[in-house]
Scaffold this motif. Structure first.
Motif, PDB file in Angstrom:
ATOM      1  N   LEU A  17       0.832  -1.199   0.000  1.00 57.28           N
ATOM      2  CA  LEU A  17       0.000   0.000   0.000  1.00 57.28           C
ATOM      3  C   LEU A  17       0.874   1.260   0.000  1.00 57.28           C
ATOM      4  O   LEU A  17       0.576   2.235  -0.708  1.00 57.28           O
ATOM      5  N   ALA A  21       1.156   4.343  -2.805  1.00 59.10           N
ATOM      6  CA  ALA A  21       1.135   5.777  -2.506  1.00 59.10           C
ATOM      7  C   ALA A  21       2.382   6.464  -3.052  1.00 59.10           C
ATOM      8  O   ALA A  21       2.316   7.586  -3.569  1.00 59.10           O
ATOM      9  N   ARG A  76      -3.661   6.423   1.686  1.00 59.31           N
ATOM     10  CA  ARG A  76      -2.872   5.196   1.762  1.00 59.31           C
ATOM     11  C   ARG A  76      -1.672   5.331   2.692  1.00 59.31           C
ATOM     12  O   ARG A  76      -1.198   4.334   3.251  1.00 59.31           O
ATOM     13  N   ARG A  79      -3.133   4.570   6.126  1.00 61.14           N
ATOM     14  CA  ARG A  79      -3.565   3.167   6.212  1.00 61.14           C
ATOM     15  C   ARG A  79      -2.369   2.229   6.227  1.00 61.14           C
ATOM     16  O   ARG A  79      -2.393   1.181   6.876  1.00 61.14           O
TER      17      ARG A  79
END
Length: 261
Positions: A17, A21, A76, A79
């Motif tokens: 992830l 990004a 992102r 997260r």
């Protein structure tokens, strides 16, 4: 228990992830590092969180943390770090291009009482990058999270053909983070030693003509051995004089072709 000088924290980040990004960051978002006297080559960054009163977004400050555009527009980043209960006061992407070198220095502000703690999360971590802290090579791999006491002498040399990019977080000290640093210190990889270190040093020579040149012309055997040990130690590789001599005997032709003028 005292805080170690470095520690690979026992935590998990969502590397895929975070890489997504990172891929959304445009080339125009990268800006040269403000400490221009500290480096050669490409050392640049993207501010994700920085102090409101910072002279530039990459520079330090004492004001309230401000969320910069890449962090605000792309959830992102948050997260990807969701399992880390951190109070982040500064977050930056720092890029060191191929052939780039960050000269040895200290971040003295990190040595002050109650200073923030700096974490490095490698996102792109090619193998031929030497991050040296207090004379030891930090074996940081992509997706890991490392605490580093950068008030100590440190330098970075990217001898690879690929770019190195770290996500660097400055965090307020707290009980969870302090314990994670202590717990991680017990399992942090040690520097390579012995035969493994010798093989790594041979690979280093094969990829770095300038390093080979340093050893070329040393016809005196003792001087050659002494200089080899010094250069290996500078790259965090530890082996004894006897181990080096044994390796040279076992592979005399290869070592002669590689290291001789």
């Amino acid at each position: 228990m005292s805080r170690p000088a470095f520690s690979r924290l026992p935590v998990t980040v969502d590397l895929p992830l975070l890489l997504q990004a990172l891929a959304a960051i445009g080339e125009d978002d990268w800006h040269g590092h403000f400490n221009s006297a500290y480096y050669t080559g490409d050392w640049s960054g993207v501010a994700l969180i920085s102090a409101a009163d910072a002279l530039t977004e990459l520079a330090p400050g004492i004001g309230e943390p401000r969320l910069r555009e890449p962090w605000r527009r792309d959830g992102r980043w948050q997260r990807g770090l969701r399992d880390l209960p951190l109070e982040i006061v500064c977050a930056r992407l720092l890029r060191l291009g191929p052939g780039g070198r960050i000269h040895e220095h200290r971040d003295y502000d990190l040595g002050e009482p109650d200073a923030d703690l700096r974490l490095h999360i490698p996102l792109l971590s090619p193998p031929q990058v030497d991050f040296m802290l207090d004379g030891q090579r930090m074996p940081m791999a992509a997706g890991e999270c490392w605490y580093l006491d950068l008030a100590r002498p440190h330098r970075v040399d990217n001898r690879d053909t690929q770019t190195r990019i770290h996500l660097v977080l400055d965090c307020r000290p707290g009980a969870w983070l302090e314990q994670a640093i202590i717990d991680g210190g017990a399992t942090t990889p040690s520097p390579l030693m012995g035969d493994q270190a010798i093989e790594q040093f041979k690979a280093l020579l094969a990829s770095d003509p300038q390093l080979c040149k340093t050893l070329q012309g040393l016809r005196d055997n003792e001087a050659f051995v002494a200089r080899t040990l010094e250069l290996a130690a500078e790259h965090g590789l530890v082996f004894t004089r006897e181990e080096l001599r044994a390796a040279m005997r076992d592979g005399r032709r290869q070592w002669t072709e590689q290291w001789s003028a």
